[in-house]
Write an enzyme that holds these catalytic residues in place. Structure first.
Site, PDB file in Angstrom:
ATOM      1  N   ASN A  11       0.819  -1.257  -0.651  1.00  0.00           N
ATOM      2  CA  ASN A  11       0.240   0.144  -0.646  1.00  0.00           C
ATOM      3  C   ASN A  11       0.648   1.182  -0.066  1.00  0.00           C
ATOM      4  O   ASN A  11       1.564   1.607   0.929  1.00  0.00           O
ATOM      5  CB  ASN A  11      -0.736  -0.088   1.041  1.00  0.00           C
ATOM      6  N   TRP A  12       0.697   1.301  -1.081  1.00  0.00           N
ATOM      7  CA  TRP A  12       1.616   3.509  -0.993  1.00  0.00           C
ATOM      8  C   TRP A  12       1.645   4.336  -0.565  1.00  0.00           C
ATOM      9  O   TRP A  12       2.213   4.806   0.218  1.00  0.00           O
ATOM     10  CB  TRP A  12       2.130   3.834  -2.886  1.00  0.00           C
ATOM     11  N   GLU A 102      -6.591   4.818   7.762  1.00  0.00           N
ATOM     12  CA  GLU A 102      -6.536   6.174   7.602  1.00  0.00           C
ATOM     13  C   GLU A 102      -7.927   6.825   6.564  1.00  0.00           C
ATOM     14  O   GLU A 102      -7.604   8.575   7.353  1.00  0.00           O
ATOM     15  CB  GLU A 102      -5.376   6.851   6.523  1.00  0.00           C
ATOM     16  N   GLY A 234       3.070  -0.404   4.552  1.00  0.00           N
ATOM     17  CA  GLY A 234       3.368   0.661   3.858  1.00  0.00           C
ATOM     18  C   GLY A 234       4.518   0.803   3.425  1.00  0.00           C
ATOM     19  O   GLY A 234       5.234   0.612   2.275  1.00  0.00           O
ATOM     20  N   GLY A 235       4.069   1.329   4.206  1.00  0.00           N
ATOM     21  CA  GLY A 235       6.329   2.399   4.232  1.00  0.00           C
ATOM     22  C   GLY A 235       7.008   1.300   3.642  1.00  0.00           C
ATOM     23  O   GLY A 235       8.044   1.856   2.704  1.00  0.00           O
TER      24      GLY A 235
HETATM   25  P1  13P Z   1       3.323   0.743   7.698  1.00  0.00           P
HETATM   26  O1  13P Z   1       3.836  -0.883   6.859  1.00  0.00           O
HETATM   27  O2  13P Z   1       3.734   1.593   7.236  1.00  0.00           O
HETATM   28  O3  13P Z   1       3.245   0.561   9.277  1.00  0.00           O
HETATM   29  O4  13P Z   1       1.634   0.844   7.306  1.00  0.00           O
HETATM   30  C1  13P Z   1       0.441  -0.264   7.002  1.00  0.00           C
HETATM   31  C2  13P Z   1      -0.572   0.256   6.577  1.00  0.00           C
HETATM   32  O5  13P Z   1      -0.876   0.813   6.797  1.00  0.00           O
HETATM   33  C3  13P Z   1      -1.018  -1.053   5.437  1.00  0.00           C
HETATM   34  O6  13P Z   1      -1.784  -0.242   4.619  1.00  0.00           O
END
Ligand code: 13P
Length: 252
Positions: A11-12, A102, A234-235
């Site tokens: 998930n960019w 989010e 995510g990150g």
């Molecule tokens: P992180 O991997 O940056 O914690 O983000 C997770 C996320 O929200 C994937 O949708």
């Protein structure tokens, strides 16, 4: 090493421009060369501005592409700044993330998410449906009741579960480097699977991923839980090396 199908979904979020194609290209090359290809599904959910460009530029596709949200309305309409599921599908999306915390934190309700899921499924997009509790809810031992409510209020029996992948993302673990205790995570994943089966009176278990601070170091911890069908990253998905290392280390 497991023989079950595993999902590795990036998930960019709000990241990337046309030059970021090199990340997609490297991940695609990795997938092309990797053993056991049919046992892993790699999906990158990118911003709407990039999906069409990436789709066109990827000559042979060993990964899938998706987006991160859609409007609930099917067809065109007076919704300034919005894009519907059909437009995203035509631009090249096969998957859409819905219910991400989010977006929930900006006002998305379970009812709105349900309308979005229905409209995405009608356009034959696969849905990555995010659920998870906040830290406050966890501290009050409300995790299971929150998850139950998120599942019940956003899904219907008539929805095609084959097109829905759950992503359990505890809000407190997103981007914080905090991850759940493995025994707790295992029982939460099992709870989600059972709750879905109970609520919708089906024997078919849904796919449930984990998301929240997954990286190339902690992935080996998660690989011990066979109930986890994959990861929403995510990150670390914004770097081809970090993303590929997660997959490599999962199978180590
Ligand atoms: P992180 O991997 O940056 O914690 O983000 C997770 C996320 O929200 C994937 O949708």
């Amino acid at each position: 090493m497991t023989n079950k199908l595993r999902y590795f979904i990036g998930n960019w979020k709000m990241f990337g421009d046309f030059g970021s194609f090199k990340i997609i290209h490297k991940i695609n090359q990795f997938s092309r060369k990797s053993k056991n290809q049919s046992k892993k599904k790699i999906i990158l959910c990118v911003p709407n501005t990039l999906i069409h460009f990436f789709k066109k530029k990827l000559k042979s596709k060993f990964i899938s592409l998706g987006v991160q949200n859609c409007h609930y309305h099917q067809g065109y309409g007076p919704f300034t700044g919005s894009v519907n599921a059909s437009m995203l599908k035509k631009a090249g999306a096969e998957f859409v993330i819905l219910g991400h915390s989010e977006n929930r934190s900006e006002g998305e309700t379970n009812q709105l998410i349900k309308k979005k899921i229905e409209s995405a499924l009608n356009e034959e997009l696969s849905v990555i449906f995010c659920i998870g509790e906040t830290l406050k809810e966890k501290k009050r031992a409300k995790t299971f009741s929150i998850l139950k409510n998120q599942i019940k209020s956003s899904l219907e029996k008539k929805f095609n579960v084959n097109k829905i992948i759950f992503a359990y993302e505890p809000v407190w673990s997103i981007g914080t480097n905090k991850i759940p205790k493995m025994n707790e995570l295992k029982s939460t994943i099992k709870f989600i699977k059972n709750e879905f089966k109970k609520t919708f009176k089906t024997k078919k278990s849904p796919k449930v991923l984990y998301g929240g601070s997954v990286n190339d170091k902690n992935i080996s911890l998660f690989s011990s839980i066979s109930e986890i069908d994959g990861f929403l990253i995510g990150g670390a998905s914004q770097s081809s090396k970090k993303f590929i290392d997660i997959i490599k280390n999962y199978y180590k």
